[in-house]
Design a protein around this motif. Structure first.
Motif, PDB file in Angstrom:
ATOM      1  N   ASP A  17       0.810  -1.213   0.000  1.00 43.34           N
ATOM      2  CA  ASP A  17       0.000   0.000   0.000  1.00 43.34           C
ATOM      3  C   ASP A  17       0.845   1.266   0.000  1.00 43.34           C
ATOM      4  O   ASP A  17       0.331   2.357  -0.236  1.00 43.34           O
ATOM      5  CB  ASP A  17      -0.939   0.012   1.209  1.00 43.34           C
ATOM      6  N   LYS A  18       2.139   1.128   0.290  1.00 43.00           N
ATOM      7  CA  LYS A  18       3.105   2.234   0.249  1.00 43.00           C
ATOM      8  C   LYS A  18       2.759   3.373   1.209  1.00 43.00           C
ATOM      9  O   LYS A  18       2.951   4.533   0.898  1.00 43.00           O
ATOM     10  CB  LYS A  18       3.263   2.786  -1.174  1.00 43.00           C
ATOM     11  N   TYR A  19       2.225   3.024   2.395  1.00 44.79           N
ATOM     12  CA  TYR A  19       2.027   4.041   3.420  1.00 44.79           C
ATOM     13  C   TYR A  19       3.379   4.369   4.030  1.00 44.79           C
ATOM     14  O   TYR A  19       4.242   3.500   4.177  1.00 44.79           O
ATOM     15  CB  TYR A  19       1.079   3.553   4.518  1.00 44.79           C
ATOM     16  N   ALA A  27      -2.014   7.342  12.177  1.00 41.27           N
ATOM     17  CA  ALA A  27      -3.223   6.532  12.282  1.00 41.27           C
ATOM     18  C   ALA A  27      -3.269   5.795  13.616  1.00 41.27           C
ATOM     19  O   ALA A  27      -4.328   5.699  14.246  1.00 41.27           O
ATOM     20  CB  ALA A  27      -3.292   5.543  11.124  1.00 41.27           C
ATOM     21  N   LEU A  28      -2.128   5.298  14.063  1.00 43.62           N
ATOM     22  CA  LEU A  28      -2.072   4.635  15.372  1.00 43.62           C
ATOM     23  C   LEU A  28      -2.389   5.616  16.496  1.00 43.62           C
ATOM     24  O   LEU A  28      -3.100   5.283  17.446  1.00 43.62           O
ATOM     25  CB  LEU A  28      -0.687   4.023  15.596  1.00 43.62           C
ATOM     26  N   GLY A  44      -8.763   1.142   8.717  1.00 45.87           N
ATOM     27  CA  GLY A  44      -9.845   2.021   8.261  1.00 45.87           C
ATOM     28  C   GLY A  44      -9.423   3.480   8.239  1.00 45.87           C
ATOM     29  O   GLY A  44      -9.762   4.224   7.316  1.00 45.87           O
ATOM     30  N   ILE A  45      -8.661   3.893   9.234  1.00 43.23           N
ATOM     31  CA  ILE A  45      -8.158   5.270   9.268  1.00 43.23           C
ATOM     32  C   ILE A  45      -7.241   5.519   8.085  1.00 43.23           C
ATOM     33  O   ILE A  45      -7.321   6.555   7.410  1.00 43.23           O
ATOM     34  CB  ILE A  45      -7.432   5.546  10.601  1.00 43.23           C
ATOM     35  N   ASN A  50      -6.410   8.154   2.609  1.00 48.51           N
ATOM     36  CA  ASN A  50      -6.129   8.173   1.170  1.00 48.51           C
ATOM     37  C   ASN A  50      -7.220   8.893   0.402  1.00 48.51           C
ATOM     38  O   ASN A  50      -6.965   9.522  -0.609  1.00 48.51           O
ATOM     39  CB  ASN A  50      -5.994   6.753   0.627  1.00 48.51           C
ATOM     40  N   ASP A  51      -8.458   8.807   0.859  1.00 42.80           N
ATOM     41  CA  ASP A  51      -9.576   9.424   0.152  1.00 42.80           C
ATOM     42  C   ASP A  51      -9.710  10.909   0.447  1.00 42.80           C
ATOM     43  O   ASP A  51     -10.177  11.663  -0.400  1.00 42.80           O
ATOM     44  CB  ASP A  51     -10.892   8.726   0.530  1.00 42.80           C
TER      45      ASP A  51
END
Length: 72
Positions: A17-19, A27-28, A44-45, A50-51
């Motif tokens: 996903d290349k986060y 996100a954590l 989910g976060i 991304n959106d």
């Protein structure tokens, strides 16, 4: 403690996903503030993150376009 599936999920975030590390860390942090300590919640976060930029960009450009029309 992380289980095998949790480690695989984090590996997928980084490799497929290349986060970035910072995105995962943020996100954590957001999940811990919400007291939701599951990997699925963090996933989910990350998916929402991304959106959001596209949505924010589109809203910003629409507002700018409306201001131009109003000024004309």
């Amino acid at each position: 403690p992380l289980g095998v599936l949790d480690i695989q999920t984090i590996t997928k975030w980084l490799n497929e996903d290349k986060y970035t590390f910072d995105q995962i860390k943020d996100a954590l942090f957001e999940a811990s503030k919400a007291r939701k300590l599951s990997i699925k919640y963090v996933d989910g976060i990350l998916l929402r993150s991304n959106d959001e930029p596209e949505t924010k960009y589109n809203q910003t450009t629409i507002i700018k376009d409306l201001k131009k029309i109003w000024q004309e």
